[in-house]
Design a protein around this motif. Structure first.
Motif, PDB file in Angstrom:
ATOM      1  N   VAL A  35       0.814  -1.212   0.000  1.00 26.82           N
ATOM      2  CA  VAL A  35       0.000   0.000   0.000  1.00 26.82           C
ATOM      3  C   VAL A  35       0.848   1.262   0.000  1.00 26.82           C
ATOM      4  O   VAL A  35       0.396   2.309  -0.475  1.00 26.82           O
ATOM      5  CB  VAL A  35      -1.010   0.036   1.162  1.00 26.82           C
ATOM      6  N   SER A  36       2.069   1.183   0.525  1.00 22.79           N
ATOM      7  CA  SER A  36       2.940   2.360   0.501  1.00 22.79           C
ATOM      8  C   SER A  36       4.371   1.936   0.800  1.00 22.79           C
ATOM      9  O   SER A  36       4.625   0.815   1.239  1.00 22.79           O
ATOM     10  CB  SER A  36       2.485   3.413   1.517  1.00 22.79           C
ATOM     11  N   LEU A  39      -0.772  -4.916   3.085  1.00 16.90           N
ATOM     12  CA  LEU A  39      -2.050  -5.365   3.627  1.00 16.90           C
ATOM     13  C   LEU A  39      -2.424  -6.695   3.000  1.00 16.90           C
ATOM     14  O   LEU A  39      -2.141  -6.938   1.827  1.00 16.90           O
ATOM     15  CB  LEU A  39      -3.162  -4.351   3.331  1.00 16.90           C
ATOM     16  N   GLY A  40      -3.104  -7.524   3.789  1.00 20.99           N
ATOM     17  CA  GLY A  40      -3.567  -8.814   3.297  1.00 20.99           C
ATOM     18  C   GLY A  40      -4.933  -9.154   3.859  1.00 20.99           C
ATOM     19  O   GLY A  40      -5.355  -8.612   4.881  1.00 20.99           O
ATOM     20  N   THR A  41      -5.612 -10.057   3.170  1.00 19.71           N
ATOM     21  CA  THR A  41      -6.942 -10.501   3.565  1.00 19.71           C
ATOM     22  C   THR A  41      -7.020 -12.016   3.420  1.00 19.71           C
ATOM     23  O   THR A  41      -6.527 -12.568   2.438  1.00 19.71           O
ATOM     24  CB  THR A  41      -8.016  -9.857   2.655  1.00 19.71           C
ATOM     25  N   SER A  70      -1.793  -6.741   8.460  1.00 19.77           N
ATOM     26  CA  SER A  70      -0.970  -5.632   7.988  1.00 19.77           C
ATOM     27  C   SER A  70       0.448  -5.908   8.464  1.00 19.77           C
ATOM     28  O   SER A  70       0.653  -6.490   9.537  1.00 19.77           O
ATOM     29  CB  SER A  70      -1.481  -4.293   8.515  1.00 19.77           C
ATOM     30  N   ALA A  71       1.400  -5.517   7.640  1.00 21.04           N
ATOM     31  CA  ALA A  71       2.790  -5.782   7.984  1.00 21.04           C
ATOM     32  C   ALA A  71       3.674  -4.665   7.476  1.00 21.04           C
ATOM     33  O   ALA A  71       3.334  -3.967   6.511  1.00 21.04           O
ATOM     34  CB  ALA A  71       3.249  -7.112   7.380  1.00 21.04           C
ATOM     35  N   PRO A  73       8.765   1.713  -7.254  1.00 21.68           N
ATOM     36  CA  PRO A  73       9.411   3.029  -7.262  1.00 21.68           C
ATOM     37  C   PRO A  73      10.239   3.261  -5.995  1.00 21.68           C
ATOM     38  O   PRO A  73       9.815   2.931  -4.897  1.00 21.68           O
ATOM     39  CB  PRO A  73       8.238   3.996  -7.344  1.00 21.68           C
ATOM     40  N   ASP A  74      11.431   3.801  -6.186  1.00 25.32           N
ATOM     41  CA  ASP A  74      12.385   4.123  -5.133  1.00 25.32           C
ATOM     42  C   ASP A  74      13.098   2.910  -4.553  1.00 25.32           C
ATOM     43  O   ASP A  74      13.820   3.043  -3.584  1.00 25.32           O
ATOM     44  CB  ASP A  74      11.733   4.904  -3.990  1.00 25.32           C
ATOM     45  N   SER A  75      12.880   1.705  -5.113  1.00 20.36           N
ATOM     46  CA  SER A  75      13.602   0.552  -4.582  1.00 20.36           C
ATOM     47  C   SER A  75      14.997   0.520  -5.180  1.00 20.36           C
ATOM     48  O   SER A  75      15.244   1.103  -6.227  1.00 20.36           O
ATOM     49  CB  SER A  75      12.866  -0.751  -4.912  1.00 20.36           C
TER      50      SER A  75
END
Length: 181
Positions: A114-115, A124-126, A139-140, A174-176
């Motif tokens: 997510v960011s 996030l996971g479900t 969430s992690a 991006p940014d990795s």
């Protein structure tokens, strides 16, 4: 089809199986008889895997232990490293247990990034049962690391060719490190 020969366009248009972290990984290792033996796929910006908890994972009678659910979430959410384009390790994991998770019923765990804030990936996971009911969410925060992190703690040969395959098939977030514009 060889995963390494798949183009980015192909990888974005159809799900493909991702390799296990290591053959003996507790979550996805096919050679770990005590593990969850998850098989995880990537479909665009989402990773997912199906898990069916059984008597090895029992908590209360007929229900999966929360620790087994958390382990499955940690492993599947960790596969977002293929989306981020860099190796990651777990900093934190929070599981919200919405409903009891019955044994012997498949659940699909799907996750996405997510960011990103520097080296931290927020994921996030479900977890949804085969009956369509959402029983847990997760969430992690994962932290990007270099392969030196793993070399400090073990033999990199345990990864086999995973690191090379990862470098050849990942789509940089991006940014990795190594991201292109």
């Amino acid at each position: 089809m060889v995963l390494g020969s798949m183009s980015l366009a192909e990888s974005a248009s159809q799900p493909h199986r991702l390799p296990s972290h290591t053959p003996t990984c507790m979550g996805c290792g096919p050679e770990n008889p005590h593990g969850l033996q998850l098989v995880v796929y990537r479909d665009g910006d989402t990773v997912y895997g199906d898990v069916t908890f059984d008597e090895r994972h029992i908590g209360a009678p007929g229900l999966a232990h929360g620790g087994a659910v958390a382990a499955a979430c940690d492993d599947v959410l960790g596969f977002t490293l293929w989306i981020a384009g860099t190796p990651v390790v777990t900093r934190s994991l929070t599981v919200e247990y919405l409903l009891p998770v019955p044994l012997h019923q498949p659940h699909r765990i799907a996750a996405h990034i997510v960011s990103r804030d520097g080296r931290a990936l927020n994921v996030l996971g479900t977890g949804i049962g085969s009956d369509g009911v959402t029983r847990f969410t997760a969430s992690a925060v994962f932290i990007t690391v270099s392969t030196d992190h793993f070399a400090t703690h073990g033999d990199l040969s345990d990864f086999g060719d995973l690191l090379e395959r990862f470098a050849a098939t990942s789509q940089a977030f991006p940014d990795s490190p190594g991201a292109t514009t």
